[in-house]
Design a protein around this motif. Structure first.
Motif, PDB file in Angstrom:
ATOM      1  N   LEU A   8      -4.831  36.560 -11.151  1.00  0.00           N
ATOM      2  CA  LEU A   8      -4.415  37.956 -11.246  1.00  0.00           C
ATOM      3  C   LEU A   8      -4.727  38.655  -9.930  1.00  0.00           C
ATOM      4  CD1 LEU A   8      -4.321  37.202 -14.251  1.00  0.00           C
ATOM      5  CD2 LEU A   8      -5.401  39.356 -14.756  1.00  0.00           C
ATOM      6  N   PRO A   9      -4.051  39.775  -9.639  1.00  0.00           N
ATOM      7  CA  PRO A   9      -4.340  40.484  -8.394  1.00  0.00           C
ATOM      8  C   PRO A   9      -5.836  40.774  -8.259  1.00  0.00           C
ATOM      9  CG  PRO A   9      -2.485  41.492  -9.488  1.00  0.00           C
ATOM     10  CD  PRO A   9      -2.996  40.432 -10.411  1.00  0.00           C
ATOM     11  N   GLY A  10      -6.364  40.502  -7.073  1.00  0.00           N
ATOM     12  CA  GLY A  10      -7.761  40.798  -6.798  1.00  0.00           C
ATOM     13  C   GLY A  10      -8.689  39.616  -7.018  1.00  0.00           C
ATOM     14  N   ASP A  11      -8.191  38.518  -7.570  1.00  0.00           N
ATOM     15  CA  ASP A  11      -9.054  37.348  -7.767  1.00  0.00           C
ATOM     16  C   ASP A  11      -9.324  36.675  -6.432  1.00  0.00           C
ATOM     17  OD1 ASP A  11      -8.845  37.954 -10.382  1.00  0.00           O
ATOM     18  OD2 ASP A  11      -7.866  36.106 -11.025  1.00  0.00           O
ATOM     19  N   TYR A  25      -3.993  38.145   0.282  1.00  0.00           N
ATOM     20  CA  TYR A  25      -4.334  39.068   1.356  1.00  0.00           C
ATOM     21  C   TYR A  25      -5.786  38.845   1.739  1.00  0.00           C
ATOM     22  CZ  TYR A  25      -6.764  42.270  -1.903  1.00  0.00           C
ATOM     23  OH  TYR A  25      -7.619  42.832  -2.811  1.00  0.00           O
ATOM     24  N   ARG A  34      -2.830  38.608  -4.482  1.00  0.00           N
ATOM     25  CA  ARG A  34      -2.286  39.952  -4.591  1.00  0.00           C
ATOM     26  C   ARG A  34      -1.209  40.068  -5.673  1.00  0.00           C
ATOM     27  NH1 ARG A  34       0.731  40.340   1.220  1.00  0.00           N
ATOM     28  NH2 ARG A  34       2.682  39.394   0.633  1.00  0.00           N
ATOM     29  N   VAL A  35      -0.775  38.955  -6.204  1.00  0.00           N
ATOM     30  CA  VAL A  35       0.199  39.015  -7.298  1.00  0.00           C
ATOM     31  C   VAL A  35      -0.250  38.116  -8.439  1.00  0.00           C
ATOM     32  CG1 VAL A  35       2.273  39.609  -5.995  1.00  0.00           C
ATOM     33  CG2 VAL A  35       1.604  37.220  -6.198  1.00  0.00           C
TER      34      VAL A  35
ATOM     35  N   VAL B 144       0.701  44.618 -13.252  1.00  0.00           N
ATOM     36  CA  VAL B 144       0.464  43.185 -13.032  1.00  0.00           C
ATOM     37  C   VAL B 144       1.604  42.385 -13.655  1.00  0.00           C
ATOM     38  CG1 VAL B 144      -1.068  41.251 -13.501  1.00  0.00           C
ATOM     39  CG2 VAL B 144      -2.035  43.474 -12.958  1.00  0.00           C
ATOM     40  N   PRO B 149       2.567  43.469  -6.015  1.00  0.00           N
ATOM     41  CA  PRO B 149       1.360  43.103  -5.267  1.00  0.00           C
ATOM     42  C   PRO B 149       0.315  44.226  -5.290  1.00  0.00           C
ATOM     43  CG  PRO B 149       3.329  42.652  -3.979  1.00  0.00           C
ATOM     44  CD  PRO B 149       3.751  43.449  -5.165  1.00  0.00           C
ATOM     45  N   MET B 150      -0.898  43.863  -5.647  1.00  0.00           N
ATOM     46  CA  MET B 150      -1.977  44.848  -5.742  1.00  0.00           C
ATOM     47  C   MET B 150      -3.270  44.266  -5.186  1.00  0.00           C
ATOM     48  SD  MET B 150      -1.466  46.795  -9.305  1.00  0.00           S
ATOM     49  CE  MET B 150      -1.629  45.446 -10.423  1.00  0.00           C
ATOM     50  N   ARG B 151      -4.175  45.161  -4.792  1.00  0.00           N
ATOM     51  CA  ARG B 151      -5.459  44.720  -4.251  1.00  0.00           C
ATOM     52  C   ARG B 151      -6.423  44.319  -5.357  1.00  0.00           C
ATOM     53  NH1 ARG B 151      -3.562  48.598  -1.017  1.00  0.00           N
ATOM     54  NH2 ARG B 151      -3.264  47.918   1.116  1.00  0.00           N
ATOM     55  N   GLY B 152      -6.192  44.788  -6.551  1.00  0.00           N
ATOM     56  CA  GLY B 152      -7.068  44.496  -7.677  1.00  0.00           C
ATOM     57  C   GLY B 152      -6.483  45.151  -8.900  1.00  0.00           C
ATOM     58  N   MET B 153      -7.323  45.418  -9.874  1.00  0.00           N
ATOM     59  CA  MET B 153      -6.816  46.087 -11.065  1.00  0.00           C
ATOM     60  C   MET B 153      -7.569  47.391 -11.298  1.00  0.00           C
ATOM     61  SD  MET B 153      -6.062  43.118 -13.802  1.00  0.00           S
ATOM     62  CE  MET B 153      -5.588  44.149 -15.145  1.00  0.00           C
ATOM     63  N   ARG B 189     -12.082  44.357  -8.394  1.00  0.00           N
ATOM     64  CA  ARG B 189     -11.542  43.204  -7.678  1.00  0.00           C
ATOM     65  C   ARG B 189     -12.483  42.032  -7.900  1.00  0.00           C
ATOM     66  NH1 ARG B 189     -10.343  43.913  -1.485  1.00  0.00           N
ATOM     67  NH2 ARG B 189     -12.588  43.921  -1.346  1.00  0.00           N
ATOM     68  N   ASN B 190     -11.916  40.934  -8.299  1.00  0.00           N
ATOM     69  CA  ASN B 190     -12.682  39.711  -8.513  1.00  0.00           C
ATOM     70  C   ASN B 190     -13.907  39.954  -9.401  1.00  0.00           C
ATOM     71  OD1 ASN B 190     -12.995  36.960  -8.079  1.00  0.00           O
ATOM     72  ND2 ASN B 190     -14.534  37.314  -6.506  1.00  0.00           N
ATOM     73  N   ARG B 229      -7.427  41.439 -18.684  1.00  0.00           N
ATOM     74  CA  ARG B 229      -7.164  40.075 -18.179  1.00  0.00           C
ATOM     75  C   ARG B 229      -6.692  39.173 -19.302  1.00  0.00           C
ATOM     76  NH1 ARG B 229      -9.487  38.355 -13.119  1.00  0.00           N
ATOM     77  NH2 ARG B 229      -8.708  36.336 -13.715  1.00  0.00           N
TER      78      ARG B 229
END
Lengths: 241, 244
Positions: A8-11, A25, A34-35, B144, B149-153, B189-190, B229
């Protein structure tokens, strides 16, 4: 055996910025997804195979488009993307000095073209100066999710070869998720069904084999199968003839 | 006036503890015509989010040649509250749309899609306090699901002060009769909270209480993040691939 994990984005996908590939990224020396997609990690690089998303044009892509507007110096083409494309008259070999643009291509006509150029403002220019490119007057256009296009093509074009050899039809796959099929109507219908199956089951094992089986089965059902089918099946097909 | 007691025997009116969320249900990809969508229930809140795009910008003058524009529309259905709500945008929903858009904008990689628009529509079907947080959670899942495209959620949750105690994820009674309501939204993020993208406050708390509220909200947000998630994974798990 490695399984391709969903990310998922951000992983966080890697800690080596040099390996960052498509769909990732880099921030603070770390690589993040990012996707939404499948993680494809090898020794040399890491990339994300997207599961969803629109078609974003890139130079050299073969696309199928619909003419939306005719202007004095070219055609405005919808290529199933956030960006509209422009086909200048100079890039269409069918254009002769004594012909008007709307005699060559009119609103609603479908074309196969190539992406020639994209400027930083995402103005897309198409060209038809290629042996693959042509206006579409016959056949059928099937639309699928653009992220599934590589599956319809198959590894080194294996899926396309399968369609051509098993069904004896013309097929051109646009990178934008539109696919042109031409040939016997019943065979084109089988191909259309098969393409929808590929779209549904894009990321499963042994897809090519299952599609081969499906096409053979459908051919028998429609009475198109020939000698390669099982003996009793070929009898059935003869009866139906 | 009869005094309203919102906390009885160390429990809240609906039997929850102070640091407990309402039950949450999330389902991704519920709308066929949208590029991404999500249905979310957070207690009695019921919201649907739909994401379209990136797509062409209409009207053309809103277009930005260097990045995508993000449009967020928060809207309440006429039947979402006890008294009929007049349909259409009002002062409150315009404000919520603006702050929610600003909460999502730093997360979306707008620079990848110049001259395009990403449209997010969130509809409140049933409201029960904290609908803006429910909407943000739904919008984040829908984004999502749309493959943007995103930097996180983004994960959002509110903290309220009722009867002098800080409680997580207030319901309607606590929002009405409580002393303060503080919605938060975080960029996660993560699995780590990176920044705060939305912070509003209605009522009064001390600086110390705000700090404690933030810690409480972070705890709640991590739980919601996991549910977000899971919702996406549930939809896409069959896509996982085994390669040799």
């Amino acid at each position: 055996m490695i399984s391709r994990k969903i990310v998922l984005p951000g992983d966080l996908v890697s800690t080596n910025p040099k390996t960052a590939g498509a769909g990732t990224y880099v921030e603070g020396g770390k690589v993040y997804a990012r996707v939404l997609g499948l993680l494809d990690k090898t020794d040399t690089g890491v990339r994300i195979i997207p599961l969803k998303g629109r078609y974003i044009p890139s130079i050299g892509d073969t696309v199928i488009g619909i003419v939306k507007e005719v202007t004095a110096n070219g055609w405005i083409v919808d290529i199933n993307s956030p960006y509209i494309a422009f086909l200048p008259i100079l890039e269409n070999p069918a254009m002769k000095p004594n012909r008007k643009p709307n005699d060559v291509l009119d609103i609603g006509d479908a074309i196969i073209a190539k992406v020639m150029n994209i400027d930083p403002k995402m103005k897309v220019t198409l060209t038809m100066k290629d042996k693959l490119c042509r206006p579409i007057r016959v056949g059928r256009i099937v639309a699928i999710n653009p992220t599934r296009v590589p599956r319809v093509i198959g590894r080194k074009g294996s899926m396309i070869k399968l369609f051509k050899s098993e069904l004896d039809i013309q097929i051109i796959v646009g990178q934008n998720g539109l696919i042109w099929l031409n040939g016997d109507r019943r065979k084109v219908s089988i191909a259309e069904e098969a393409i929808y199956i590929i779209e549904q089951e894009a990321h499963t094992e042994g897809l090519t084999d299952r599609i081969t089986e499906f096409i053979k089965k459908r051919k028998v059902e429609l009475g198109l199968a020939e000698s390669e089918a099982e003996p009793e099946e070929s009898k059935n097909s003869e009866e139906s003839k | 006036m009869e005094e309203i007691r919102l906390i009885v025997d160390g429990k809240r009116l609906d039997g929850r503890g102070f640091e407990e969320l309402r039950p949450i249900k999330i389902e991704a990809g519920v709308l066929k015509r949208a590029d991404g969508s999500c249905y979310l229930e957070m207690g009695k809140n019921k919201v649907v989010a739909a994401v379209y795009g990136p797509r062409e910008v209409h009207p053309k003058h809103l277009e930005d040649p260097s990045m995508a524009i993000v449009r967020y529309r928060y809207s309440m259905a006429p039947f979402s509250v006890e008294d009929r709500k007049r349909p259409g945008p009002d002062r409150r929903s315009i404000e919520i749309s603006k702050v929610s858009r600003e909460a999502l904008e730093p997360v979306i990689m707008k620079e990848l899609f110049p001259r395009s628009a990403i449209d997010i529509f969130v509809e409140v079907l049933q409201a029960d306090a904290g609908s803006r947080t429910a909407c943000l959670n739904a919008a984040s899942v829908a984004l999502v699901d749309a493959g943007i495209p995103m930097r996180g959620m983004v994960t959002s949750v509110a903290v309220a002060k009722v009867d002098g105690v800080l409680v997580l994820d207030p319901m309607k009674e606590e929002d009405y009769y409580g002393e303060a309501d503080i919605p938060f939204a975080f960029l996660i993020r993560n699995g780590k909270i990176e920044s705060i993208t939305l912070l509003q406050m209605d009522g009064r708390v001390t600086a110390e209480e705000l700090r404690r509220a933030l810690e409480l909200a972070k705890k709640g947000a991590m739980q919601i993040y996991q549910l977000q998630r899971d919702a996406i994974m549930r939809k896409y798990i069959r896509e996982e691939e085994v390669v040799e």
